[in-house]
Scaffold this motif. Sequence first.
Motif, PDB file in Angstrom:
ATOM      1  N   ASP A 114       9.374 -34.687  22.366  1.00  7.43           N
ATOM      2  CA  ASP A 114       8.489 -36.109  22.260  1.00  7.43           C
ATOM      3  C   ASP A 114       7.829 -36.026  20.901  1.00  7.43           C
ATOM      4  O   ASP A 114       6.844 -35.528  20.735  1.00  7.43           O
ATOM      5  CB  ASP A 114       7.637 -35.645  23.479  1.00  7.43           C
ATOM      6  N   ALA A 115       8.550 -36.542  20.132  1.00  9.10           N
ATOM      7  CA  ALA A 115       7.756 -36.816  18.644  1.00  9.10           C
ATOM      8  C   ALA A 115       8.393 -38.163  18.034  1.00  9.10           C
ATOM      9  O   ALA A 115       9.617 -38.435  18.060  1.00  9.10           O
ATOM     10  CB  ALA A 115       8.396 -35.585  17.898  1.00  9.10           C
ATOM     11  N   ALA A 116       7.440 -38.419  17.395  1.00  7.70           N
ATOM     12  CA  ALA A 116       7.838 -39.778  16.301  1.00  7.70           C
ATOM     13  C   ALA A 116       8.350 -39.455  14.929  1.00  7.70           C
ATOM     14  O   ALA A 116       8.042 -38.045  14.324  1.00  7.70           O
ATOM     15  CB  ALA A 116       6.832 -40.468  16.094  1.00  7.70           C
ATOM     16  N   ALA A 117       8.722 -40.011  14.090  1.00  6.65           N
ATOM     17  CA  ALA A 117       9.425 -39.508  12.746  1.00  6.65           C
ATOM     18  C   ALA A 117       8.735 -38.996  11.809  1.00  6.65           C
ATOM     19  O   ALA A 117       8.744 -38.154  10.894  1.00  6.65           O
ATOM     20  CB  ALA A 117      10.483 -40.791  12.331  1.00  6.65           C
ATOM     21  N   THR A 170      20.505 -29.027  13.466  1.00 11.34           N
ATOM     22  CA  THR A 170      20.504 -30.528  13.225  1.00 11.34           C
ATOM     23  C   THR A 170      19.502 -31.293  13.985  1.00 11.34           C
ATOM     24  O   THR A 170      19.151 -30.739  15.074  1.00 11.34           O
ATOM     25  CB  THR A 170      21.809 -30.843  13.630  1.00 11.34           C
ATOM     26  N   ILE A 171      18.618 -32.069  13.531  1.00  9.62           N
ATOM     27  CA  ILE A 171      17.776 -32.557  14.207  1.00  9.62           C
ATOM     28  C   ILE A 171      17.865 -34.282  14.151  1.00  9.62           C
ATOM     29  O   ILE A 171      18.534 -34.849  13.034  1.00  9.62           O
ATOM     30  CB  ILE A 171      16.264 -32.591  13.630  1.00  9.62           C
ATOM     31  N   GLU A 172      17.915 -35.072  15.064  1.00  7.58           N
ATOM     32  CA  GLU A 172      18.269 -36.525  15.465  1.00  7.58           C
ATOM     33  C   GLU A 172      16.665 -37.123  15.661  1.00  7.58           C
ATOM     34  O   GLU A 172      16.120 -36.774  16.415  1.00  7.58           O
ATOM     35  CB  GLU A 172      19.250 -36.978  16.316  1.00  7.58           C
ATOM     36  N   ILE A 173      16.589 -38.116  15.000  1.00  5.45           N
ATOM     37  CA  ILE A 173      15.115 -38.809  14.886  1.00  5.45           C
ATOM     38  C   ILE A 173      15.520 -40.070  15.484  1.00  5.45           C
ATOM     39  O   ILE A 173      16.493 -40.852  15.313  1.00  5.45           O
ATOM     40  CB  ILE A 173      14.597 -38.812  13.488  1.00  5.45           C
ATOM     41  N   GLY A 174      14.733 -40.440  16.739  1.00  7.78           N
ATOM     42  CA  GLY A 174      14.676 -41.506  17.523  1.00  7.78           C
ATOM     43  C   GLY A 174      16.204 -41.478  18.181  1.00  7.78           C
ATOM     44  O   GLY A 174      16.823 -42.619  18.048  1.00  7.78           O
ATOM     45  N   ALA A 175      16.477 -40.592  18.912  1.00  6.20           N
ATOM     46  CA  ALA A 175      17.682 -40.499  19.330  1.00  6.20           C
ATOM     47  C   ALA A 175      17.989 -41.342  20.502  1.00  6.20           C
ATOM     48  O   ALA A 175      19.203 -41.325  21.210  1.00  6.20           O
ATOM     49  CB  ALA A 175      18.010 -39.029  20.092  1.00  6.20           C
ATOM     50  N   GLY A 176      17.289 -42.074  21.165  1.00  6.67           N
ATOM     51  CA  GLY A 176      17.237 -42.904  22.241  1.00  6.67           C
ATOM     52  C   GLY A 176      17.772 -42.507  23.419  1.00  6.67           C
ATOM     53  O   GLY A 176      17.403 -41.323  23.762  1.00  6.67           O
ATOM     54  N   ASP A 216      19.447 -28.143   8.573  1.00  6.91           N
ATOM     55  CA  ASP A 216      20.537 -28.122   7.665  1.00  6.91           C
ATOM     56  C   ASP A 216      20.848 -29.641   7.485  1.00  6.91           C
ATOM     57  O   ASP A 216      21.175 -30.281   6.498  1.00  6.91           O
ATOM     58  CB  ASP A 216      21.777 -27.558   7.808  1.00  6.91           C
ATOM     59  N   THR A 217      20.771 -30.505   8.765  1.00  4.38           N
ATOM     60  CA  THR A 217      21.027 -31.873   8.689  1.00  4.38           C
ATOM     61  C   THR A 217      20.188 -32.634   9.612  1.00  4.38           C
ATOM     62  O   THR A 217      19.575 -32.182  10.634  1.00  4.38           O
ATOM     63  CB  THR A 217      22.630 -31.904   9.599  1.00  4.38           C
ATOM     64  N   ALA A 218      20.024 -33.966   9.248  1.00  2.81           N
ATOM     65  CA  ALA A 218      18.860 -34.795   9.832  1.00  2.81           C
ATOM     66  C   ALA A 218      19.770 -36.048   9.968  1.00  2.81           C
ATOM     67  O   ALA A 218      20.467 -36.388   9.363  1.00  2.81           O
ATOM     68  CB  ALA A 218      17.760 -35.254   9.258  1.00  2.81           C
ATOM     69  N   VAL A 219      19.632 -36.867  11.290  1.00  6.30           N
ATOM     70  CA  VAL A 219      20.427 -37.796  11.590  1.00  6.30           C
ATOM     71  C   VAL A 219      19.351 -38.999  11.926  1.00  6.30           C
ATOM     72  O   VAL A 219      18.483 -38.822  12.790  1.00  6.30           O
ATOM     73  CB  VAL A 219      21.357 -37.432  12.697  1.00  6.30           C
ATOM     74  N   VAL A 220      19.624 -40.235  11.465  1.00  2.69           N
ATOM     75  CA  VAL A 220      18.756 -41.357  11.971  1.00  2.69           C
ATOM     76  C   VAL A 220      20.183 -42.372  12.292  1.00  2.69           C
ATOM     77  O   VAL A 220      20.711 -42.566  11.253  1.00  2.69           O
ATOM     78  CB  VAL A 220      17.886 -42.077  11.159  1.00  2.69           C
ATOM     79  N   THR A 221      20.041 -42.870  13.321  1.00  2.00           N
ATOM     80  CA  THR A 221      20.960 -44.254  13.726  1.00  2.00           C
ATOM     81  C   THR A 221      20.167 -45.407  14.307  1.00  2.00           C
ATOM     82  O   THR A 221      19.650 -44.993  15.349  1.00  2.00           O
ATOM     83  CB  THR A 221      22.307 -43.796  14.504  1.00  2.00           C
ATOM     84  N   PHE A 222      19.966 -46.378  13.430  1.00  9.63           N
ATOM     85  CA  PHE A 222      19.231 -47.610  14.265  1.00  9.63           C
ATOM     86  C   PHE A 222      17.718 -47.155  14.635  1.00  9.63           C
ATOM     87  O   PHE A 222      17.290 -47.552  15.645  1.00  9.63           O
ATOM     88  CB  PHE A 222      20.058 -48.293  15.176  1.00  9.63           C
ATOM     89  N   ALA A 223      17.332 -46.497  13.835  1.00  9.16           N
ATOM     90  CA  ALA A 223      15.960 -45.822  14.174  1.00  9.16           C
ATOM     91  C   ALA A 223      14.801 -46.119  12.973  1.00  9.16           C
ATOM     92  O   ALA A 223      13.798 -46.336  13.093  1.00  9.16           O
ATOM     93  CB  ALA A 223      16.017 -44.368  14.378  1.00  9.16           C
ATOM     94  N   LEU A 224      15.277 -46.170  11.704  1.00  9.39           N
ATOM     95  CA  LEU A 224      14.229 -46.689  10.510  1.00  9.39           C
ATOM     96  C   LEU A 224      13.849 -47.884  10.678  1.00  9.39           C
ATOM     97  O   LEU A 224      12.764 -48.260  10.246  1.00  9.39           O
ATOM     98  CB  LEU A 224      15.029 -46.409   9.315  1.00  9.39           C
ATOM     99  N   CYS A 225      14.831 -48.749  11.478  1.00  6.26           N
ATOM    100  CA  CYS A 225      14.311 -50.352  11.641  1.00  6.26           C
ATOM    101  C   CYS A 225      13.072 -50.238  12.584  1.00  6.26           C
ATOM    102  O   CYS A 225      12.220 -51.088  12.610  1.00  6.26           O
ATOM    103  CB  CYS A 225      15.423 -50.874  12.305  1.00  6.26           C
TER     104      CYS A 225
END
Length: 210
Positions: free
Chosen positions: A90-93, A41-47, A104-113
């Motif tokens: 250290d990576a941008a979307a 699993t990868i979370e993008i913009g994990a804050g 298998d899974t990607a997660v974005v929460t309040f990051a595509l904004c």
Amino acid sequence: MLKRLFLWSYAAMYDRFNASAERAGLREQRRDLIAQATGATIEIGAGTGLNLAHYPPEVTRLALAEPDPYMRERLRRRVSRLGRDAEILDAAADRLPCPDASFDTAVVTFALCSVPDEQAALSEITRVLVPGGRLLFLEHVRSADPRVAAKQDKMPFPYPVIGCHPNRDTLAEIKASPLTVESVREGELPKAPAIERPMIAGTARRLGSA
Ligand SMILES: C[S@@+](CC[C@H](N)C(=O)[O-])C[C@H]1O[C@@H](n2cnc3c(N)ncnc32)[C@H](O)[C@@H]1O
């Protein structure tokens, strides 16, 4: 210099800013979404890592991408506090340092904004997902009420400084991307100002089989 100070303060205050929303139901929305993560699993913009506590045992590998150094430092501390086994990137979307079809899974929460280009981010997410892999999303979005949408378009302070676009029709963007939306629920971000309240939660799949 001033912008850096602002971003440092934003990261430092982020959990406190969010605390009332988390208590008023956002934490459960995160939990219900993240419970669906499986495998690599990868979370993008994990804050600062507000989703971290919710990853289920079915997640076999966890990568957390976050381009902001001040957020990343807090993320690192939370990973260590919770004793999680996670890689911090250290990576941008739109430029994930990961091979094709590695999650298998990607997660974005309040990051595509916050990403500069939603389509670039979504096609990069598609690239790193295995065929059949899923994106889990939870985002605040453009209002269906034209009066609220007009206010969102004005992008009042502090949105431009933190790089957040409250006026994005992210569901339309996901539908226009190579991913296929499988489920979506519209709701409201609790305790948020009107321009940040409309929210969507759902899943989208990279079609195909492994
Ligand atoms: C509103 S915060 C959300 C943080 C976290 N996902 C959450 O749910 O609390 C937006 C995050 O997106 C990150 N971000 C900004 N630009 C980004 C980009 N181009 N790619 C990935 N993440 C980005 C910010 O640094 C910040 O951590």
